[in-house]
Design a protein around this motif. Structure first.
Motif, mmCIF file in Angstrom:
data_model
loop_
_atom_site.group_PDB
_atom_site.id
_atom_site.type_symbol
_atom_site.label_atom_id
_atom_site.label_comp_id
_atom_site.label_asym_id
_atom_site.label_seq_id
_atom_site.Cartn_x
_atom_site.Cartn_y
_atom_site.Cartn_z
ATOM 1 N N GLU A 1 0.133 -9.990 -1.332
ATOM 2 C CA GLU A 1 -0.337 -9.046 -0.296
ATOM 3 C C GLU A 1 -0.384 -7.611 -0.826
ATOM 4 O OE1 GLU A 1 0.859 -11.397 3.836
ATOM 5 O OE2 GLU A 1 2.299 -10.024 2.901
ATOM 6 N N ALA A 2 0.622 -7.256 -1.626
ATOM 7 C CA ALA A 2 0.657 -5.904 -2.196
ATOM 8 C C ALA A 2 -0.547 -5.694 -3.122
ATOM 9 C CB ALA A 2 1.956 -5.685 -2.953
ATOM 10 N N ALA A 3 -0.836 -6.736 -3.952
ATOM 11 C CA ALA A 3 -1.981 -6.633 -4.870
ATOM 12 C C ALA A 3 -3.277 -6.479 -4.079
ATOM 13 C CB ALA A 3 -2.050 -7.869 -5.753
ATOM 14 N N LEU A 4 -3.358 -7.240 -2.955
ATOM 15 C CA LEU A 4 -4.547 -7.152 -2.092
ATOM 16 C C LEU A 4 -4.730 -5.737 -1.551
ATOM 17 C CD1 LEU A 4 -6.841 -8.643 -0.505
ATOM 18 C CD2 LEU A 4 -5.160 -8.909 1.338
ATOM 19 N N HIS A 5 -3.634 -5.183 -1.014
ATOM 20 C CA HIS A 5 -3.720 -3.818 -0.462
ATOM 21 C C HIS A 5 -4.107 -2.793 -1.512
ATOM 22 C CE1 HIS A 5 -1.213 -5.261 3.100
ATOM 23 N NE2 HIS A 5 -2.422 -4.895 3.559
ATOM 24 N N ALA A 6 -3.515 -2.949 -2.691
ATOM 25 C CA ALA A 6 -3.815 -1.992 -3.764
ATOM 26 C C ALA A 6 -5.315 -2.022 -4.100
ATOM 27 C CB ALA A 6 -2.994 -2.322 -5.001
ATOM 28 N N ARG A 7 -5.857 -3.290 -4.163
ATOM 29 C CA ARG A 7 -7.269 -3.406 -4.522
ATOM 30 C C ARG A 7 -8.168 -2.862 -3.403
ATOM 31 N NH1 ARG A 7 -10.681 -2.605 -8.284
ATOM 32 N NH2 ARG A 7 -12.598 -3.857 -8.099
ATOM 33 N N ARG A 8 -7.767 -3.153 -2.167
ATOM 34 C CA ARG A 8 -8.544 -2.635 -1.019
ATOM 35 C C ARG A 8 -8.662 -1.122 -1.092
ATOM 36 N NH1 ARG A 8 -6.022 -5.925 4.014
ATOM 37 N NH2 ARG A 8 -7.502 -7.650 4.074
ATOM 38 N N GLU A 9 -7.516 -0.504 -1.346
ATOM 39 C CA GLU A 9 -7.525 0.959 -1.404
ATOM 40 C C GLU A 9 -8.377 1.463 -2.558
ATOM 41 O OE1 GLU A 9 -3.671 2.951 -1.041
ATOM 42 O OE2 GLU A 9 -3.504 1.849 0.867
ATOM 43 N N ALA A 10 -8.256 0.798 -3.692
ATOM 44 C CA ALA A 10 -9.030 1.228 -4.862
ATOM 45 C C ALA A 10 -10.526 1.122 -4.577
ATOM 46 C CB ALA A 10 -8.662 0.374 -6.066
ATOM 47 N N LEU A 11 -10.920 -0.013 -3.926
ATOM 48 C CA LEU A 11 -12.348 -0.181 -3.610
ATOM 49 C C LEU A 11 -12.825 0.873 -2.615
ATOM 50 C CD1 LEU A 11 -12.897 -4.061 -3.435
ATOM 51 C CD2 LEU A 11 -13.794 -2.452 -5.127
ATOM 52 N N ALA A 12 -12.021 1.134 -1.573
ATOM 53 C CA ALA A 12 -12.399 2.132 -0.565
ATOM 54 C C ALA A 12 -12.574 3.499 -1.211
ATOM 55 C CB ALA A 12 -11.353 2.188 0.536
ATOM 56 N N GLU A 13 -11.662 3.804 -2.119
ATOM 57 C CA GLU A 13 -11.724 5.097 -2.786
ATOM 58 C C GLU A 13 -12.985 5.198 -3.644
ATOM 59 O OE1 GLU A 13 -8.474 7.193 -5.470
ATOM 60 O OE2 GLU A 13 -7.741 6.471 -3.512
ATOM 61 N N ALA A 14 -13.284 4.103 -4.346
ATOM 62 C CA ALA A 14 -14.469 4.093 -5.204
ATOM 63 C C ALA A 14 -15.740 4.274 -4.367
ATOM 64 C CB ALA A 14 -14.543 2.791 -5.977
ATOM 65 N N GLU A 15 -15.706 3.621 -3.181
ATOM 66 C CA GLU A 15 -16.886 3.727 -2.306
ATOM 67 C C GLU A 15 -17.083 5.178 -1.841
ATOM 68 O OE1 GLU A 15 -18.889 1.135 1.268
ATOM 69 O OE2 GLU A 15 -16.724 1.359 1.224
ATOM 70 N N LEU A 16 -15.998 5.807 -1.432
ATOM 71 C CA LEU A 16 -16.054 7.202 -0.987
ATOM 72 C C LEU A 16 -16.569 8.098 -2.114
ATOM 73 C CD1 LEU A 16 -15.344 9.171 1.309
ATOM 74 C CD2 LEU A 16 -13.093 9.430 0.240
ATOM 75 N N GLU A 17 -16.034 7.823 -3.290
ATOM 76 C CA GLU A 17 -16.424 8.596 -4.474
ATOM 77 C C GLU A 17 -17.934 8.509 -4.697
ATOM 78 O OE1 GLU A 17 -14.477 10.631 -7.837
ATOM 79 O OE2 GLU A 17 -13.803 9.997 -5.860
ATOM 80 N N ALA A 18 -18.448 7.262 -4.616
ATOM 81 C CA ALA A 18 -19.880 7.029 -4.844
ATOM 82 C C ALA A 18 -20.713 7.749 -3.784
ATOM 83 C CB ALA A 18 -20.177 5.537 -4.830
#
Ligand code: PHE
Length: 353
Positions: free
Chosen positions: A70-87
């Motif tokens: 679950e922790a790995a899932l959350h970490a990846r979710r956040e990373a993807l959201a951040e990347a999307e915002l960045e883009a």
């Protein structure tokens, strides 16, 4: 890799989550590990077949593994959201160093500039500025100006006619010169001072220029079917050719901003002036030095024309001239083809902003 080992399951889940390129693919991967038939659920189901004393430790291990997944899932979710915002930010980025979009600055056409100049110079010499119709009657364009019935200017080869007749039953024309404005302006003036004339009293002088478009059946590098003229008229009790020479020389000096030129009056013929002259100028220096340039037709207004003004030629005398401002603009700006003036090409026109 045996998925019955919780550590292996954590490693596999973490690797898949990391590799998921989009949130949607991440959610698919999540289902494979944390879903109802996912890896964690399978492990928990396998607890049932274990002896009671192993259940506790195995159960704790599986729960730990679940928490790490679950922790790995959350970490990846956040990373993807951040990347999307960045883009998104990148796509909407403002480049503040780009030059702004400006409204194009307009400018006066070289002929308009020239007309304004001519008007200002003659106004400073006491001339009124008048405008009149471009569609004229036969009488105004020709008869009042002493043109005989069979004069070539009246022919279809020289003058554009309009498919409409005037009160006299004659075709209207596109005025081939601004000279009808002599007649229109002088007649209005004579009517205004009719009372003075009737009592034999002094009528104020007429001093006017009339700029405008004129039309002739003609088209090549130096002729355009539409071009401009500026008519001049000065009528008084004692206005002579000498006055014409002074006025016109003064005008040329002001217009070209130089006194370094000669003026020549070359005998000519117009039905509405007698005597008549072409006015030529020659610069003594500069690129056009020594060349006689024809700039106007002129002459002393013919007595018959003065009569058509509604004035008495015994008491009213003066001169008229007609010049080509297109030509003057070309000389002033060094333009060699008249057609450039009327093509509307912005590459040419924007040089005059
Ligand atoms: N109207 C004449 C032309 O178009 C010019 C002119 C005007 C001549 C006034 C004499 C007097 O050629």
């Amino acid at each position: 890799m045996a998925m019955t080992d919780p550590d292996n399951l954590v490693a596999a889940a973490s690797a898949e989550f990391e590799a998921a390129p989009t949130p949607a693919e991440l959610e698919n991967a999540k289902a494979r590990y944390l879903g109802r038939s996912g890896g964690v659920t399978e492990l928990l189901k396998s607890l049932a077949s274990l002896p009671a004393e192993q259940k506790k430790t195995r159960g704790a291990e599986i729960n730990q593994a679940k928490a790490r997944i679950e922790a790995a899932l959350h970490a990846r979710r956040e990373a993807l959201a951040e990347a999307e915002l960045e883009a998104q930010l990148k796509a909407q980025a403002l480049d503040v160093s780009l030059p702004g979009r400006q409204r194009g600055a307009g400018g006066l056409h070289p002929v308009s500039r020239t007309l304004e100049r001519i008007e200002a110079i003659f106004a400073s010499m006491g001339f009124d500025v008048a405008e009149g119709p471009e569609i004229e009657t036969d009488w105004m364009s020709f008869t009042a100006l002493n043109n005989p019935e069979n004069h070539p200017a009246r022919s279809m080869q020289d003058t554009f006619y309009v498919d409409l007749k005037d009160a006299e039953g004659r075709w209207l024309n596109l005025r081939p010169h601004t000279s009808p404005m002599q007649v229109r302006y002088a007649r209005a003036h004579a009517a205004k001072y009719a009372g003075l004339q009737a009592r034999g009293e002094r009528v104020p002088e007429i001093r006017v220029i009339a700029p405008g478009r004129v039309y002739r059946v003609d088209s090549d590098a130096t002729h355009s079917p539409m071009f401009h003229q500026v008519e001049g008229l000065w009528i008084g009790e004692n206005v002579s050719f000498k006055d014409l020479k002074v006025v016109f020389t003064g005008f040329v000096r002001e217009f070209f901003e130089t006194a370094d030129f000669d003026v020549r009056f070359r005998p000519s013929f117009f039905p509405f002036t007698e005597p008549s002259a072409e006015i030529d100028i020659a610069f003594r220096s500069g690129p056009l030095a020594g060349k006689w340039l024809e700039v106007a037709g002129s002459g002393q207004v013919h007595p018959s024309v003065v009569r058509n003004f509604g004035l008495d030629p015994e008491h009213h005398i003066g001169f008229a001239f007609g010049m080509g401002p297109d030509r003057l603009a070309m000389l002033r700006y060094g333009i060699d083809d008249l057609r450039l003036m009327f093509d509307g090409d912005l590459r040419f026109l924007s040089q005059f902003r």
